[in-house]
Each structure stands twice: as structure tokens, then as C-alpha cells.
Enzyme design. Structure first.
Site, PDB file in Angstrom:
ATOM      1  N   SER A  22      -4.366  -1.756   1.143  1.00 61.42           N
ATOM      2  CA  SER A  22      -5.059  -1.330  -0.071  1.00 61.42           C
ATOM      3  C   SER A  22      -5.846  -2.495  -0.652  1.00 61.42           C
ATOM      4  CB  SER A  22      -4.057  -0.827  -1.122  1.00 61.42           C
ATOM      5  OG  SER A  22      -4.696  -0.576  -2.356  1.00 61.42           O
ATOM      6  N   TYR A  39       3.676  -1.196  -5.985  1.00 62.60           N
ATOM      7  CA  TYR A  39       2.682  -0.758  -5.002  1.00 62.60           C
ATOM      8  C   TYR A  39       1.822  -1.937  -4.543  1.00 62.60           C
ATOM      9  CZ  TYR A  39      -1.231   1.838  -2.953  1.00 62.60           C
ATOM     10  OH  TYR A  39      -2.197   2.311  -2.101  1.00 62.60           O
TER      11      TYR A  39
END
Length: 738
Positions: A606, A619
Site C-alpha cells: 500500500s 494497517y
């Protein structure tokens, strides 16, 4: 015509046929014949009708031969699969052929005639004519069926086939010795019809059955009746010799229980796929039903397998012969699986080496001055006592067809051995078919393989979002897709979307997990090593192994109302986003090493991995770890496997990580106006636009954008790239590496 049959299916329906025009009824007849595998195999046989048509130039009635053209399959043929030719022009080609100084089935004259069919085309029909066209044209009947029934070929492939034909059919059917399909065979059939005016069919030595009538329905029923007669004769003799109990000399090997077979296959197949894929990669199909096991476990299997197949349609798929692995009688149980697999590998290694040598000897002995170069010498059919058959092809469809054809060959051998003695086509005749220049030209005309052809790619997280998009992107380029998700139903939905669009392919399906097409849906919890191993073993049973893995599964856990992330949610985030990818890679590498074939692993990281933000600490930290996992795995798995990553920015539309409640929470977080009653799509669009406006390209980032990056990394386009993370974030400058 309304009699019942035991060994073929009567599918004719007068009401259905009456609704069709003349060409439509030919197609109807063809489809009904092709539906029954006992009548003809996939892609085999052809049918024809001589019909009155209006000439587009003279506007006068002319007789036109409609005949199934080159390629296609009787079961699925449509009007587009039939060529149409002026019958009088086809007959006039006999004079052209007669003018050649040298004629015969292996002369240039024979091959030249195939090109002449183009000059006989009616109404600019683009369908290429079959080499069997003269058979249909020169037989003086309105309707002709040429099929490859197992029962009829059993008669045609028997040592005393002339005598047997007479005994079964009397004067109704005439036997003609093997002759390569083409103009010369058509002339021979014309002669047979003239000399035997009462005949309604011909048994073609080593090849099959052809029959005719001036009535289309009668022609169809003659096909059924002639096959039924041969089958009745065979089954009577078979029963008299002891039936299944004594088939192929009796059983000398025991079949392993299904669960045990699957475990052996799962361990063996990736290695075996690597062995047969040294020139080009192959996709496998397991066949381990009762009939094939009856053959591979028998006393005569080794003798009959070595003889090879008889019908040209069979050996063009199965090669001149299969590879049979001789085993001493013995047992295998749960405790001795690994030992049994190692024994099989040893036997297969020796068998493959000898097979390749035998194939090279066959080529060198039979080749002619103008023969094409030798093709891949690896077997496409492998027979293993106790386990069954493994068939190989360039894709799942072809391997299924290969399995189907060898099943047909086994039935032919069973029939021939029941009534007489099975004989195969002589090697030189087989070679002249396999390496026929016209066959080579057909192969050369085939379109180039797609970029990911022959590849089996496992997409984890394929049930939704980026994973689903990746699966659909890759299959467009010819890949076989294993759709994997923690939600089995979601994985199967994606797989069904693919098979609904691209079809299951042709050929008889394999058994068990091998009964699949270009996609299959499987469940897997990537945080559980045992679950991962089970999934990869299922992939082996379905396709023989795999080439690449794309991991798109991920999780985002929002903090609670105080901004805190509980310990269990932190652990779950790392378990799925980091540890799961490691477990998959670690287990997959065992299979990659067994195959010995290069592969690719692409992880999803990401943009958040390099951008610290409030409210997504678990995350973001997990994705930073995933970024480094890419680099570590690239080192660990080299040089066999390239490992790369794709780093999206926030993909809102189509993402399973953005349910409605998270979208609303994000809108509130960024003070973006919204109404609780707004449709989810409207809310998602607002959030996507907000994120897009933060990027340099100002466009929302979609799953399709990510799929394109996965595609690039899974092809050979970036073949020297490993250990890298490609960002697909629209130009998020906060994520620029410092």
C-alpha cells in the site's frame, strides 16, 4: 426408425427437425451425433448434405455440398462450421487429379487437391474445407455421416477386420483397408459404392465408419443402427470371455483408495508437470474413473499401451503411444505415501528418458526429406497403475480432449481384444499423418498463443475488489485462474463469471477437482498453513501445478471510538497482511521447487506503507512490513521465483475494505458533506473523488488500475524486475520515497 438402442442414444425429434431448413437439419443431425461420445469424439468426424441452392450469379438451381469444414466439433457445430461447395465442380476435380503423372495418397497430387477445393466454393463461404470433403462428394447419396465410434473402430482395428465386417454386417457394409483421408480415399469409396449398390456403409480400416442415405433421418438412424450392431457383437463376445473380470488379461494391480490417490497425485503432479514441460508448459487432467483404472491395472496394459492408438484422430492428440509406468504389485498406505511417490518419480524419470529416446527414434526412422522438425518428444498421456491416467495439453481444454481420446482408444482396444486381436496403425502411416505437411500448415495458421497462455495463476482474494479484477484481467490473456478467497462462495462466483464468459472448453471433463475449465474457485485461510497446503494441493489436482501467485487479500481494521486498536485486531491485521503472505510464499515455494519451473509472486502492499497517518497505525505498519517482505522473499526465492509488490493508494470503488460504514466514517473524518439517506454508490463516489483530488493525476484509482500492474509483473514484460514495489496511487506525493 423409432426403435430403441442400448449402446447409442437416439436423440432425433421430428418436431424439432421440422422447424429447420435443410442446412439447419444437417446441423441438427450433426449436433445429435456429436453429443454421444460413443458415436464420435470431440472434433472428430463430419457430416454432409447435397442440397439444391440458387446460384448467386446465374440465379439457377445448383447442387451444393454442405459438409463440416476443417476444425470444429459435431456436437457444437453451427452453420459457420460448414463449408459449401459446388458438387459438379468437386466431381470435375477427378479429371484434374487424373491428369497428374503420379497419383496416390502420399503424392503431391493428393495434397494439391486440397487447395483446389477453394475453386469450388459456393457463395464465397469462408469456411476451409476438410480433407474428408471428397469422401462426402464422391459417395452417390444425398446425406453422408462419417463418425468415429469406439465399436466400429474396434472392428476396424482388429487383425481380422475384413472377416469381422462381413460377419457383423453381411453385405450392408464393406470393408476398405487403411488409406489416408483425402482424394484417393474418396475415389476408393466411389468405386466401392459402384461395385456394391446394396451397401449402406463402409468400415474404414483403422479409422472409423462412414454411411449414407438419400433421406437425412434415415442416414442418422443408419449411423445408430450400424454402431449398435458392432457394439452388440462386441459385448456378446466380451461377456463370453468373462467380461470385466478378465478384461485386458485380468487385474494385476490394486487401485489405491480415492483419498490416498489424491494425496499421491498432489505430491507427484507438480514434479511431473515440470518434467514434461521442459520445452513448453503443459496443463494436466487426471482421469481415474473405473474404466481407465481397469485398463492401467491390467496384465495387458503394458503390451497394448506400447502398440499405440489406431485411429488417426486419437494419436494426433495422444501421440504415437502413451507412457506406461511398470510397477511391481504392492500396496501404499498413509504411512508410505512419501516412499511411494519417490518410487514413482524414479520410475517416471527412467520412463520419460526412454520415451523421449523412442520418440526421437520414431521420428528419425520415419521422417521424409521435407518433414517438419521434430516436435516436443514428451508424452501427452501417462498411465500409472493404481492411480490412473494423467493427460497433458497446452490448456485445460486440450488436456481434457487428450484424456477423452485415450479413453476412446482404451475402449477400442477392449472391443478389439474381445472379438479378435487389436492392431495399431503402422508407425510409418502414423508418422505420415502426424507430420503431414497439410497438418503442419494447419498448425502454422493457428493464431499465436496469448501472453499468459499455458500459465496457471493463483489469485488470493479473488472474491471481490482488486483480486476479482486481477482474475478477470489475467484470464483475458490466456491464463488459467485459481480464484481463492476465505469466502468459498465468493471465490466460486468469480470463477463462474470467468467460465460463463469463456466456457468450460471442450472434451470430456476429468474426475474430481480435475473436472474444471479455465477457472476454479477454492477456499483458503492464508493465516493457517494447513489451509494453504490443502489449497495448493487442490490446485495440483485441478491443473497439475501452478506458475504464479497474486496475493490481494488484505484487511483494514478501524480504531475504536477512542482511537485505540485492540491487541487482537492488531494481531489479525498483521496475520492477514504480512504473515499470511509469508505462509503462502513458503508453502508455494515447496511446489515451485518440485516443478523446477520459474514463477512469479506478487504481493499487495500500500502507499500507506510509507505515509504515516492518524487512525490507521496497524494497517500502515503491516503494509510497511509487507513492503520489506517483498524484498526478503525476492532474495529467499531467487533465482526460481521473481517476487514483487503492487502498492495501491486508497481504492474505494469496488473494494471490500470500504463497506458503507467505513465510507461514512471517512466522509465524516474529512468533513465531506453527506446525508445518511444517500445511496452507497453516491457516498463512495464522493470519497473516491476526495482521495483523487489529493493526487497529481486527479483521477479516482480503481481495481482495474491495480490489475494492470499485476498483469505486467506476472508476464515476461518485466522479466528482470524482482524485489520491487510498483506504486499505483495516482501520484500521491506524500508517498514519494525519501
Amino acid at each position: 426408425m423409432n426403435k430403441s438402442f442400448k449402446y447409442v442414444n437416439n436423440l432425433w425429434n421430428d418436431e424439432e427437425a421440422a422447424k429447420l431448413d435443410a442446412v439447419g437439419r444437417l446441423i441438427y443431425r450433426s449436433n445429435k451425433l456429436g453429443t454421444d461420445q460413443r458415436i464420435t469424439n470431440t472434433g472428430g468426424g463430419n457430416t454432409s448434405a447435397k442440397l439444391s441452392e440458387t446460384d448467386p450469379l446465374s440465379k439457377q438451381p445448383v447442387e451444393v455440398l454442405w459438409v463440416k469444414g476443417s476444425g470444429g466439433d459435431l456436437r457444437t457445430s453451427t452453420r459457420e462450421n460448414f463449408s459449401s461447395l459446388y458438387q459438379d465442380k468437386l466431381v470435375s476435380l477427378q479429371k484434374v487429379y487424373g491428369a497428374y503423372p503420379q497419383k496416390g495418397p502420399k503424392t503431391q497430387a493428393e495434397d494439391d487437391m486440397v487447395g483446389m477445393y477453394n475453386h469450388c466454393t459456393f457463395n464465397l463461404n469462408p469456411r476451409a474445407s476438410s480433407i474428408d470433403t471428397p469422401l462426402h462428394s464422391f459417395i452417390p447419396a444425398k446425406h453422408v455421416d462419417h463418425t468415429h465410434p469406439n465399436a466400429a473402430i474396434s472392428v476396424a482395428a482388429s487383425a481380422n477386420s475384413v472377416k469381422l465386417t462381413k460377419e457383423i454386417y453381411g453385405d450392408e457394409v464393406v470393408h476398405t483397408p487403411w488409406l489416408r483421408p483425402g482424394f484417393e480415399l474418396g475415389l476408393e469409396m466411389q468405386k466401392i459404392c459402384k461395385e456394391n449398390p446394396k451397401a449402406i456403409g463402409i468400415i474404414m480400416g483403422q479409422h472409423g465408419l462412414i454411411n449414407w442415405s438419400d433421406d437425412e433421418k434415415e442416414c442418422y438412424f443408419r449411423s445408430l443402427e450400424l454402431i449398435e450392431k458392432a457394439a452388440q457383437y462386441i459385448e456378446k463376445k466380451y461377456a463370453e470371455k468373462g467380461g470385466d473380470q478378465t478384461a485386458f488379461g485380468g487385474q494385476i494391480h490394486n487401485t489405491l483408495p480415492e483419498a490416498l490417490r489424491n494425496k499421491v497425485f498432489a505430491k507427484l503432479l507438480p514434479w511431473l508437470r515440470g518434467q514434461v514441460s521442459q520445452q513448453k508448459r503443459f496443463i494436466g487432467t487426471i482421469q481415474d474413473d473405473e474404466k481407465i483404472l481397469r485398463f492401467v491395472n491390467s496384465k495387458d496394459a503394458a503390451r497394448l499401451a506400447e502398440l499405440g492408438t489406431s485411429c488417426p484422430d486419437h494419436f494426433l492428440r495422444t501421440k504415437i503411444k502413451p507412457l506406461y509406468i511398470p510397477l511391481e504389485s504392492g500396496s501404499c498406505d498413509e504411512a508410505s505415501i512419501d516412499k511411494h511417490v519417490e518410487l514413482l518419480k524414479k520410475k517416471l524419470t527412467a520412463g520419460l528418458e526412454q520415451y523421449r529416446k523412442d520418440y526421437a527414434d520414431y521420428y528419425n526412422k520415419c521422417k521424409r526429406p521435407n518433414s517438419p522438425a521434430m516436435r516436443d518428444p514428451n508424452p501427452t498421456v501417462i498411465l500409472i497403475p493404481g492411480l490412473g491416467m494423467v493427460a497433458w495439453g497446452k490448456d485445460k481444454s486440450e488436456s481434457r480432449v487428450t484424456a477423452e481420446f485415450y479413453n476412446c482408444a482404451v475402449e477400442v482396444m477392449r472391443g478389439s481384444e474381445a472379438i479378435d486381436k487389436y492392431i495399431a496403425l503402422p508407425q510409418q502411416e502414423a508418422f505420415d499423418i502426424e507430420y503431414w505437411l497439410l497438418e503442419e500448415a494447419k498448425l502454422q495458421r493457428m493464431p499465436a498463443e496469448k501472453e499468459l497462455a499455458r500459465q496457471i495463476i493463483v489469485v488470493i482474494g479473488a472474491g471481490s475488489g482488486i483480486g476479482k479484477e486481477v482474475a478477470h484481467r489475467l484470464v483475458k490473456e490466456g491464463a488459467h485462474i485459481v480464484c481463492v478467497d476465505v469466502n468459498a462462495q465468493a471465490a466460486q462466483v468469480t470463477a463462474k463469471e470467468i467460465t460463463d464468459k469463456y466456457g468450460l472448453g471442450i472434451g470430456v471433463a476429468g474426475t474430481g477437482l480435475s473436472n474444471c475449465g479455465p477457472a476454479i474457485g477454492l477456499a483458503c485461510d492464508i493465516t493457517n498453513r494447513a489451509s494453504v497446503r490443502v489449497m495448493l494441493d487442490q490446485v495440483a489436482l485441478a491443473y497439475g501445478g501452478f506458475d504464479s501467485l497474486a496475493i490481494t487479500a488484505g484487511i483494514f481494521v478501524a480504531p475504536d471510538t477512542t482511537g485505540h486498536i485492540p491487541d487482537d485486531k492488531w494481531a489479525l491485521t498483521f496475520a492477514i497482511n504480512v504473515t499470511g503472505s509469508y505462509i503462502v510464499a513458503d508453502e508455494a515455494f515447496k511446489t515451485w521447487k518440485e516443478q523446477g519451473l520459474s514463477g512469479n509472486l506478487v504481493l499487495t502492499t500500500s502507499a500507506n506503507a510509507v505515509v504515516a497517518k492518524k487512525g490507521s497505525v496497524a494497517y500502515d505498519a503491516s503494509k510497511a512490513a509487507a513492503n520489506h517482505l517483498v524484498r526478503e522473499l525476492a532474495i529467499e526465492l531467487s533465482p526460481l521465483v521473481r517476487v514483487n509488490g503492487v502498492a495501491p493508494a486508497t481504492v474505494v470503488q469496488g473494494s471490500s475494505m470500504f463497506p458503507r460504514d467505513r465510507v461514512i466514517a471517512s466522509l465524516a473524518k474529512y468533513n465531506i458533506p453527506y446525508a445518511e439517506t444517500e445511496a452507497t454508490e453516491s457516498l463512495t463516489t464522493k470519497l473516491a473523488k476526495f482521495y483523487a483530488d489529493r493526487t497529481l493525476t486527479k483521477n479516482p484509482i480503481t481495481p482495474a488500475d491495480q490489475a494492470e500492474a499485476f498483469f505486467l509483473l506476472l508476464t515476461k514484460r518485466l522479466s528482470k524486475t524482482t524485489g520491487q514495489v510498483i506504486t499505483v496511487d495516482g501520484g500521491l506525493h506524500e508517498a514519494f520515497l525519501r
